[in-house]
Write a protein that holds these residues in place. Structure first.
Motif, mmCIF file in Angstrom:
data_model
loop_
_atom_site.group_PDB
_atom_site.id
_atom_site.type_symbol
_atom_site.label_atom_id
_atom_site.label_comp_id
_atom_site.label_asym_id
_atom_site.label_seq_id
_atom_site.Cartn_x
_atom_site.Cartn_y
_atom_site.Cartn_z
ATOM 1 N N HIS A 190 0.767 -1.088 0.058
ATOM 2 C CA HIS A 190 0.115 -0.103 0.035
ATOM 3 C C HIS A 190 0.954 1.230 -0.335
ATOM 4 O O HIS A 190 1.967 0.941 0.457
ATOM 5 C CB HIS A 190 -0.866 0.058 1.227
ATOM 6 C CG HIS A 190 -1.693 -1.093 1.435
ATOM 7 N ND1 HIS A 190 -2.862 -1.657 0.717
ATOM 8 C CD2 HIS A 190 -1.453 -2.540 2.076
ATOM 9 C CE1 HIS A 190 -3.540 -2.715 1.234
ATOM 10 N NE2 HIS A 190 -2.500 -3.011 1.838
ATOM 11 N N GLU A 191 0.241 2.382 -0.591
ATOM 12 C CA GLU A 191 1.073 3.615 -0.436
ATOM 13 C C GLU A 191 0.242 4.654 -0.400
ATOM 14 O O GLU A 191 -0.850 5.059 -0.971
ATOM 15 C CB GLU A 191 2.093 3.710 -1.538
ATOM 16 C CG GLU A 191 1.274 3.633 -2.937
ATOM 17 C CD GLU A 191 2.286 3.790 -4.263
ATOM 18 O OE1 GLU A 191 2.225 4.923 -4.919
ATOM 19 O OE2 GLU A 191 3.049 2.754 -4.266
ATOM 20 N N ILE A 192 0.774 5.813 0.041
ATOM 21 C CA ILE A 192 0.124 7.105 0.366
ATOM 22 C C ILE A 192 1.312 8.175 0.048
ATOM 23 O O ILE A 192 2.581 7.864 -0.040
ATOM 24 C CB ILE A 192 -0.524 7.397 1.649
ATOM 25 C CG1 ILE A 192 0.330 7.504 2.843
ATOM 26 C CG2 ILE A 192 -1.822 6.717 1.951
ATOM 27 C CD1 ILE A 192 -0.016 7.570 4.284
ATOM 28 N N VAL A 193 0.862 9.455 -0.239
ATOM 29 C CA VAL A 193 1.884 10.619 -0.375
ATOM 30 C C VAL A 193 1.659 11.539 0.796
ATOM 31 O O VAL A 193 0.491 12.001 1.146
ATOM 32 C CB VAL A 193 1.713 11.231 -1.745
ATOM 33 C CG1 VAL A 193 2.362 12.326 -1.911
ATOM 34 C CG2 VAL A 193 1.861 10.299 -2.740
ATOM 35 N N ASP A 220 3.784 -5.027 7.932
ATOM 36 C CA ASP A 220 4.549 -6.223 7.973
ATOM 37 C C ASP A 220 5.953 -6.030 8.156
ATOM 38 O O ASP A 220 6.722 -5.520 7.194
ATOM 39 C CB ASP A 220 4.144 -7.057 6.740
ATOM 40 C CG ASP A 220 4.722 -8.265 6.770
ATOM 41 O OD1 ASP A 220 5.503 -8.796 7.676
ATOM 42 O OD2 ASP A 220 4.239 -9.309 5.868
ATOM 43 N N ASP A 221 6.290 -6.342 9.240
ATOM 44 C CA ASP A 221 7.966 -6.258 9.568
ATOM 45 C C ASP A 221 8.818 -7.081 8.735
ATOM 46 O O ASP A 221 10.071 -7.118 8.816
ATOM 47 C CB ASP A 221 8.168 -6.585 11.249
ATOM 48 C CG ASP A 221 7.611 -7.762 11.825
ATOM 49 O OD1 ASP A 221 7.329 -8.584 10.797
ATOM 50 O OD2 ASP A 221 7.693 -8.153 12.862
ATOM 51 N N GLN A 222 8.374 -8.164 8.048
ATOM 52 C CA GLN A 222 8.945 -8.955 7.218
ATOM 53 C C GLN A 222 9.240 -8.397 5.911
ATOM 54 O O GLN A 222 10.231 -8.845 5.135
ATOM 55 C CB GLN A 222 8.401 -10.390 7.048
ATOM 56 C CG GLN A 222 7.992 -11.094 8.323
ATOM 57 C CD GLN A 222 9.303 -11.529 9.104
ATOM 58 O OE1 GLN A 222 10.379 -11.878 8.588
ATOM 59 N NE2 GLN A 222 9.468 -11.289 10.518
ATOM 60 N N LYS A 223 8.726 -7.205 5.734
ATOM 61 C CA LYS A 223 8.670 -6.520 4.380
ATOM 62 C C LYS A 223 9.473 -5.178 4.480
ATOM 63 O O LYS A 223 8.932 -4.492 5.746
ATOM 64 C CB LYS A 223 7.558 -6.428 3.656
ATOM 65 C CG LYS A 223 6.872 -7.678 3.088
ATOM 66 C CD LYS A 223 7.572 -8.594 1.876
ATOM 67 C CE LYS A 223 7.132 -9.657 1.438
ATOM 68 N NZ LYS A 223 7.783 -10.263 0.218
ATOM 69 N N PRO A 224 10.174 -4.656 3.311
ATOM 70 C CA PRO A 224 10.785 -3.306 3.761
ATOM 71 C C PRO A 224 9.630 -2.089 3.822
ATOM 72 O O PRO A 224 8.824 -2.324 3.230
ATOM 73 C CB PRO A 224 11.721 -3.087 2.580
ATOM 74 C CG PRO A 224 11.230 -4.194 1.441
ATOM 75 C CD PRO A 224 10.602 -5.164 2.178
ATOM 76 N N VAL A 225 10.184 -1.052 4.283
ATOM 77 C CA VAL A 225 9.235 0.222 4.333
ATOM 78 C C VAL A 225 10.042 0.846 3.651
ATOM 79 O O VAL A 225 11.192 1.304 3.890
ATOM 80 C CB VAL A 225 8.801 0.515 5.954
ATOM 81 C CG1 VAL A 225 8.505 2.095 5.721
ATOM 82 C CG2 VAL A 225 8.038 -0.334 6.772
ATOM 83 N N ASP A 226 9.419 1.898 2.846
ATOM 84 C CA ASP A 226 10.196 2.706 1.839
ATOM 85 C C ASP A 226 9.342 4.069 2.235
ATOM 86 O O ASP A 226 8.340 4.347 2.167
ATOM 87 C CB ASP A 226 9.815 2.272 0.525
ATOM 88 C CG ASP A 226 10.362 1.127 -0.013
ATOM 89 O OD1 ASP A 226 11.309 0.731 0.371
ATOM 90 O OD2 ASP A 226 9.872 0.316 -0.920
ATOM 91 N N ARG A 240 6.831 9.851 -0.625
ATOM 92 C CA ARG A 240 5.895 8.700 -0.991
ATOM 93 C C ARG A 240 6.278 7.469 0.039
ATOM 94 O O ARG A 240 7.281 7.116 0.340
ATOM 95 C CB ARG A 240 6.138 8.088 -2.510
ATOM 96 C CG ARG A 240 5.076 6.969 -2.952
ATOM 97 C CD ARG A 240 5.315 6.805 -4.294
ATOM 98 N NE ARG A 240 5.173 7.693 -5.201
ATOM 99 C CZ ARG A 240 4.298 8.185 -5.516
ATOM 100 N NH1 ARG A 240 2.832 7.486 -5.315
ATOM 101 N NH2 ARG A 240 4.110 9.054 -6.573
ATOM 102 N N LEU A 241 5.155 7.051 0.988
ATOM 103 C CA LEU A 241 5.284 6.207 1.781
ATOM 104 C C LEU A 241 4.667 4.872 1.166
ATOM 105 O O LEU A 241 3.530 4.695 0.717
ATOM 106 C CB LEU A 241 4.656 6.502 2.976
ATOM 107 C CG LEU A 241 5.088 7.507 3.873
ATOM 108 C CD1 LEU A 241 5.528 9.044 3.076
ATOM 109 C CD2 LEU A 241 4.238 7.919 4.997
ATOM 110 N N PHE A 283 -4.677 8.703 -3.429
ATOM 111 C CA PHE A 283 -4.077 7.375 -3.261
ATOM 112 C C PHE A 283 -3.611 6.372 -4.308
ATOM 113 O O PHE A 283 -4.984 6.149 -4.905
ATOM 114 C CB PHE A 283 -4.761 6.510 -1.921
ATOM 115 C CG PHE A 283 -4.872 7.362 -0.845
ATOM 116 C CD1 PHE A 283 -3.828 8.260 -0.677
ATOM 117 C CD2 PHE A 283 -5.591 6.947 0.004
ATOM 118 C CE1 PHE A 283 -3.468 8.966 0.638
ATOM 119 C CE2 PHE A 283 -5.663 7.711 1.310
ATOM 120 C CZ PHE A 283 -4.647 8.677 1.557
ATOM 121 N N LYS A 284 -2.635 5.897 -4.597
ATOM 122 C CA LYS A 284 -2.524 4.867 -5.846
ATOM 123 C C LYS A 284 -3.137 3.629 -5.391
ATOM 124 O O LYS A 284 -2.995 3.092 -4.294
ATOM 125 C CB LYS A 284 -0.937 4.842 -6.055
ATOM 126 C CG LYS A 284 -0.821 4.087 -7.168
ATOM 127 C CD LYS A 284 0.766 4.016 -7.669
ATOM 128 C CE LYS A 284 1.022 3.088 -8.649
ATOM 129 N NZ LYS A 284 2.569 3.053 -8.929
#
Length: 294
Positions: A190-193, A220-226, A240-241, A283-284
């Protein structure tokens, strides 16, 4: 010489002769008729037996119930078609199997043109069931139609919108057009700005936002946060989060709600301004997990 063509007695004799001839024809057909009826009874027994065998064989597989019913129906139709053709050739010896098949071929073409759309949806339903990628309970999006798959039938698919309306979609639409299966995997991205003021220390803002994302209970702590600085906007610099959470539609709304509140709280605590008026980006749409390796 008297013309006797209009004599009632003559007409009666001709009628009696014709009835007698028809009766003799029926009597001569009786053996063939009895054999044809016995063969139809045998066909009925074989069809029932073959259907039970098909049901037992398909029950051991992971076939959808609708596809299992289709297999049983096709087996029944095939046996009855052969049985009826043989019974007709027994009853009418002059009617050869070749002429029957040719007649059926012409009739099938005519019916095919008349019911083209029905057959198209029927075939699409079979192929969708065989492919088995789209499952009951999946949340999908196709040609402006979005919702949860409730039932996949041979001709149509029932899709329940989040607002609880039911959409009945012809299977040909789902087969010929791209279908996004948003719940193909348990997790999706998922992502937001979010924007910060131009006088903000961007490294500090990135760190604050990343910490808020990583400590959120929905990510999810098993996946990276960008967290990417992505654009110079009219009154802000935009980040962009991106994070991973549940793929169900409810999970998407829950995770965005928690992330937005967590980021806002963290930025306020750090004294970082979110400019007002802030021109937000739409939101994309979330992207299925299987299509991204990062």
């Amino acid at each position: 010489m008297n013309d006797q063509t209009g004599d009632p007695l003559n007409t009666l004799e001709i009628l009696i002769a014709q009835l007698h001839s028809m009766w003799e024809g029926i009597i001569s057909l009786l053996p063939s008729l009895v054999i044809a009826i016995l063969f139809l009874v045998l066909t009925w027994i074989v069809a029932r037996f073959a259907t039970k065998i098909a049901d037992r064989l398909t029950a051991k597989t992971a076939m959808r119930p609708s596809l299992r019913e289709l297999v049983e129906t096709l087996v029944r139709i095939a046996i009855w078609t052969v049985g009826l053709l043989i019974a007709l050739t027994i009853l009418l010896p002059d009617l050869t199997p070749g002429s029957l098949i040719a007649g059926l071929g012409v009739g099938t073409v005519a019916i095919g043109f008349a019911f083209q759309d029905i057959f198209e949806n029927f075939l699409a339903g079979i192929l969708i069931m065989i492919r088995e990628k789209m499952r009951i309970g999946d949340y999908i999006r196709c040609e402006g139609i979005e919702g949860k798959v409730e039932q996949i039938m041979l001709r149509e698919t029932h899709i329940r919108k989040m607002s609880n309306e039911l959409t009945i979609v012809p299977n040909s639409i789902l087969f010929k057009n791209p279908v996004e299966i948003l719940t193909d995997q348990q997790r999706r991205r998922h992502e937001i700005v979010v924007g910060v003021a131009y006088d903000t220390d961007l490294e500090q803002a990135r760190s604050v936002i990343r910490t808020a994302l990583e400590t959120s209970e929905v990510t999810d702590d098993q996946k990276p946060v960008d967290v990417f600085a992505c654009e110079f906007n009219a009154s802000s610099i935009d980040f962009r989060l991106r994070w991973w959470a549940g793929s169900a539609q409810r999970d998407m709304h829950d995770s965005r709600d928690i992330v937005v509140r967590s980021v806002k709280r963290a930025l306020d605590k750090a004294g970082i301004e979110i400019p007002f008026p802030y021109i937000t980006h739409t939101f994309k749409d979330a992207i299925p997990m299987a299509s991204h390796g990062d």
